[in-house]
Each structure stands twice: as structure tokens, then as C-alpha cells.
Design a protein around this motif. Structure first.
Motif, PDB file in Angstrom:
ATOM      1  N   VAL A   1      63.316  38.721  47.761  1.00 21.77           N
ATOM      2  CA  VAL A   1      62.149  37.773  47.334  1.00 21.77           C
ATOM      3  C   VAL A   1      60.586  38.124  47.169  1.00 21.77           C
ATOM      4  O   VAL A   1      60.272  39.103  47.373  1.00 21.77           O
ATOM      5  CB  VAL A   1      61.809  36.423  48.328  1.00 21.77           C
ATOM      6  N   SER A   2      59.358  37.368  46.208  1.00 24.30           N
ATOM      7  CA  SER A   2      58.473  37.870  45.970  1.00 24.30           C
ATOM      8  C   SER A   2      57.337  36.935  46.091  1.00 24.30           C
ATOM      9  O   SER A   2      57.329  35.825  46.497  1.00 24.30           O
ATOM     10  CB  SER A   2      58.074  37.470  44.066  1.00 24.30           C
ATOM     11  N   LYS A   3      56.078  37.677  47.104  1.00 25.81           N
ATOM     12  CA  LYS A   3      55.043  37.035  47.915  1.00 25.81           C
ATOM     13  C   LYS A   3      53.990  37.005  46.968  1.00 25.81           C
ATOM     14  O   LYS A   3      53.800  38.543  47.193  1.00 25.81           O
ATOM     15  CB  LYS A   3      55.122  37.325  49.706  1.00 25.81           C
ATOM     16  N   ASN A   4      53.411  36.274  46.742  1.00 32.77           N
ATOM     17  CA  ASN A   4      51.528  36.237  46.311  1.00 32.77           C
ATOM     18  C   ASN A   4      50.787  36.979  47.076  1.00 32.77           C
ATOM     19  O   ASN A   4      50.733  35.859  47.647  1.00 32.77           O
ATOM     20  CB  ASN A   4      51.544  34.867  45.656  1.00 32.77           C
ATOM     21  N   ILE A   5      49.859  37.731  46.775  1.00 27.43           N
ATOM     22  CA  ILE A   5      48.745  38.449  47.298  1.00 27.43           C
ATOM     23  C   ILE A   5      47.458  38.061  47.109  1.00 27.43           C
ATOM     24  O   ILE A   5      47.170  37.503  48.431  1.00 27.43           O
ATOM     25  CB  ILE A   5      48.988  39.591  47.858  1.00 27.43           C
ATOM     26  N   GLY A   6      47.052  38.336  45.641  1.00 30.98           N
ATOM     27  CA  GLY A   6      45.853  37.151  45.397  1.00 30.98           C
ATOM     28  C   GLY A   6      46.059  37.694  43.702  1.00 30.98           C
ATOM     29  O   GLY A   6      46.471  39.334  43.374  1.00 30.98           O
ATOM     30  N   SER A   7      44.799  37.846  43.630  1.00 29.17           N
ATOM     31  CA  SER A   7      44.070  38.656  42.747  1.00 29.17           C
ATOM     32  C   SER A   7      43.220  40.125  43.101  1.00 29.17           C
ATOM     33  O   SER A   7      42.540  39.776  43.971  1.00 29.17           O
ATOM     34  CB  SER A   7      43.391  37.577  41.266  1.00 29.17           C
ATOM     35  N   LEU A   8      43.446  40.621  42.110  1.00 32.69           N
ATOM     36  CA  LEU A   8      42.188  41.395  42.188  1.00 32.69           C
ATOM     37  C   LEU A   8      41.409  42.225  40.832  1.00 32.69           C
ATOM     38  O   LEU A   8      42.057  42.489  39.705  1.00 32.69           O
ATOM     39  CB  LEU A   8      43.420  43.069  42.457  1.00 32.69           C
ATOM     40  N   SER A   9      40.231  42.215  41.237  1.00 35.40           N
ATOM     41  CA  SER A   9      39.110  43.187  39.724  1.00 35.40           C
ATOM     42  C   SER A   9      39.527  44.513  39.655  1.00 35.40           C
ATOM     43  O   SER A   9      39.472  45.342  41.029  1.00 35.40           O
ATOM     44  CB  SER A   9      37.586  42.526  40.308  1.00 35.40           C
ATOM     45  N   THR A  10      39.752  44.120  38.124  1.00 34.04           N
ATOM     46  CA  THR A  10      39.953  45.765  38.117  1.00 34.04           C
ATOM     47  C   THR A  10      38.495  46.329  37.723  1.00 34.04           C
ATOM     48  O   THR A  10      38.615  47.290  36.567  1.00 34.04           O
ATOM     49  CB  THR A  10      41.000  46.064  36.614  1.00 34.04           C
ATOM     50  N   GLY A  11      37.089  46.063  37.356  1.00 31.81           N
ATOM     51  CA  GLY A  11      36.190  47.102  36.808  1.00 31.81           C
ATOM     52  C   GLY A  11      35.564  45.991  35.658  1.00 31.81           C
ATOM     53  O   GLY A  11      35.971  44.749  35.614  1.00 31.81           O
ATOM     54  N   VAL A  12      34.383  46.258  35.227  1.00 32.07           N
ATOM     55  CA  VAL A  12      33.540  45.895  34.461  1.00 32.07           C
ATOM     56  C   VAL A  12      33.136  47.047  33.136  1.00 32.07           C
ATOM     57  O   VAL A  12      33.218  47.877  33.367  1.00 32.07           O
ATOM     58  CB  VAL A  12      32.227  45.524  34.967  1.00 32.07           C
ATOM     59  N   TYR A  13      32.959  46.081  32.092  1.00 38.01           N
ATOM     60  CA  TYR A  13      31.874  46.549  31.195  1.00 38.01           C
ATOM     61  C   TYR A  13      31.468  46.371  30.032  1.00 38.01           C
ATOM     62  O   TYR A  13      31.096  45.113  30.269  1.00 38.01           O
ATOM     63  CB  TYR A  13      33.748  47.499  30.152  1.00 38.01           C
TER      64      TYR A  13
END
Length: 279
Positions: free
Chosen positions: A67-79
Motif C-alpha cells: 500500500v502507498s501512504k501519502n506523506i505530503g508535498s515537498l518544494s524543490t526550489g526557486v528560479y
């Protein structure tokens, strides 16, 4: 942890590019007709993290299901997505030189798509004979009497021809008509960009339209969207105090990302050299 390295590094790169842009604005604060650049920051797409787990079913054979459990979102930076010129009117100052001509927007039409007003520009010809545009009005006459920019580019009339004059004893009306004595010599070529964001900077105060197309003549509009003032010059629209404040903000943001990167580096050093070490 490696994701943190990339996120902090992207922040440093974006602030470095923003600082370079602001530095260029400051260096051109006294350049006639210069339009300050503005930056647009944007975040990279977010990553949605999931954790794979196993679910034990209450059956005799001890069946398990992934099964897959949702952890959340992760920002990957800015440009820094892009830099766009601000076509706001610069201050107009008097020079009393006949070859200095200030171009002022007076009846600009608001673009319904962008919500911003259009702008008028001088039409010129570059070294390759291609049509370009500028707001810099500090002109001069070359040895042959042609009206040129400081970079040696020719000013064009409303028919796309070079403007040749006998001397600096000429007058320019608010509607762009050039007269020597009682004789009308030419009419300054003035273009009107309905969407200034479609113009691309080329350096030396020049702009070109995207796709190499030509901008419509301002004289085709019902009400002239500009006014010319001879003996005056339009200064740059750089706000020096605001630009310096923005530079300090960008520098502090760069420093903050740098410290985060150093913290990640120390953590990685401990993970590699200390954790799991056999005493």
C-alpha cells in the motif's frame, strides 16, 4: 538530505541572477531612456511524496498487500523565470540641445490582455539595416548630416528612411515634424507597442519585437499617443534607492541559503564520518 542541497543551491542561483540584474539597473541609472529590468521568481513544481508499506491481511496464509501512504508535498526550489523591462515614463530634463528629443507617452491605450499601457518608441536602423526601437533621445548628427544615436544607429522617418539634415539648426514639433527654416524635411518615425512585454532588449538601448515583426506606426492611431519635446531628454526610470534596497534583500536571501547549504554540508559530513563508525 540531497534534496536540501539542490533546494538551497537553486535559491542561491536565483538571488545571484537577481543581484546581477539589479546591478545592471544601477549602472544605467544615468543612461538616457534606459528602462529598468524587473525579475519574476517562480518555484519549481512540487514533489508529492509517498511511502510504500505492507498491509497484513487476517487470513491463514498471512497474505500481505503493498500500500502507498501519502506523506505530503515537498518544494524543490526557486528560479528566476524571466526579467522584463519596466516601460514607465522616466523623468524629463532640459538640455537645450536641439538634437536631444524627449519622447513622452500621453494617450497610451491600456492593453486588455495585460492590463498595462502601451508605449511609443523611436524607430531606428541598426548596423545590419534591421528595424529596431529605442527610448533614448540623445541624438547627434554624423559627418554626413544623418541623425544618429550614440551607438551610431540611424534614426528613421515615418517612411523608414534615414533623416539627413543640413545642420543642428532645426526644430521638431510635438507631432514629430522636423523643419529647417520654413521647409518640412521629414517626420520622425515613431512606433507604438500595444504590448511592451513583447519587446526584447538587445543592449545599447535597443529593443526588437519578438519574431522579427515590425511594430505599428503611432501615427496610425486616432489620437497621437505621444508628445515630443526638443531640447529635453528622458532620463532612465531606475529608482536608485529602491534598487539598492532590493539588492540588499537579495544579498541577505543569498546569505541565508548559503548558511542552509553549509548546515547540510556539516550534517552530511557527520553522516559519512561519524554515524555507524565502529569504536
Amino acid at each position: 538530505m540531497l534534496r536540501g542541497f539542490y533546494t538551497a543551491a537553486s535559491g542561491m542561483l536565483s538571488q545571484q541572477r537577481r543581484t546581477e540584474m539589479l546591478t545592471n539597473n544601477i549602472s544605467n541609472a544615468n543612461t538616457p531612456g534606459y528602462k529598468a529590468d524587473q525579475s519574476s521568481m517562480r518555484a519549481f513544481p512540487k514533489m508529492f511524496l509517498n511511502r510504500m508499506e505492507s498491509l497484513n491481511l487476517p487470513v491463514e496464509n498471512k497474505l500481505t498487500l503493498p500500500v502507498s501512504k501519502n506523506i505530503g508535498s515537498l518544494s524543490t526550489g526557486v528560479y528566476m523565470q524571466e526579467s522584463m523591462p519596466d516601460f514607465g515614463q522616466g523623468a524629463v530634463t532640459e538640455t537645450q540641445r536641439s538634437t536631444d528629443i524627449a519622447l513622452q507617452d500621453i494617450n497610451s491605450v491600456i492593453n486588455p490582455e495585460t492590463g498595462r499601457p502601451g508605449t511609443a518608441l523611436f524607430t531606428i536602423s541598426n548596423a545590419d539595416g534591421e528595424i529596431r526601437y529605442t527610448r533614448s533621445g540623445n541624438f547627434s548628427l554624423d559627418a554626413a548630416g544623418f541623425l544618429t544615436t550614440p551607438g551610431g544607429h540611424y534614426i528613421l522617418d515615418d517612411n523608414g528612411n534615414r533623416i539627413q539634415l543640413q545642420s543642428e539648426n532645426f526644430t521638431v514639433g510635438e507631432d514629430g515634424m522636423i523643419q529647417e527654416g520654413n521647409l518640412s524635411v521629414a517626420r520622425l518615425g515613431i512606433a507604438y507597442a500595444e504590448d511592451p512585454n513583447g519587446l526584447v532588449k538587445e543592449g545599447d538601448g535597443l529593443f526588437r519585437a519578438e519574431g522579427g515583426r515590425e511594430i505599428q506606426s503611432a501615427y496610425e492611431m486616432e489620437n497621437l499617443p505621444f508628445k515630443l519635446q526638443q531640447g529635453f531628454i528622458e532620463q532612465s526610470n531606475v529608482d536608485a534607492s529602491k534598487t539598492m534596497t532590493d539588492m540588499l534583500t537579495a544579498y541577505r536571501a543569498f546569505e541565508a541559503n548559503q548558511k542552509i547549504l553549509q548546515a547540510y554540508d556539516k550534517s552530511m559530513d557527520k553522516a559519512v564520518n561519524e554515524i555507524g563508525r565502529i569504536g
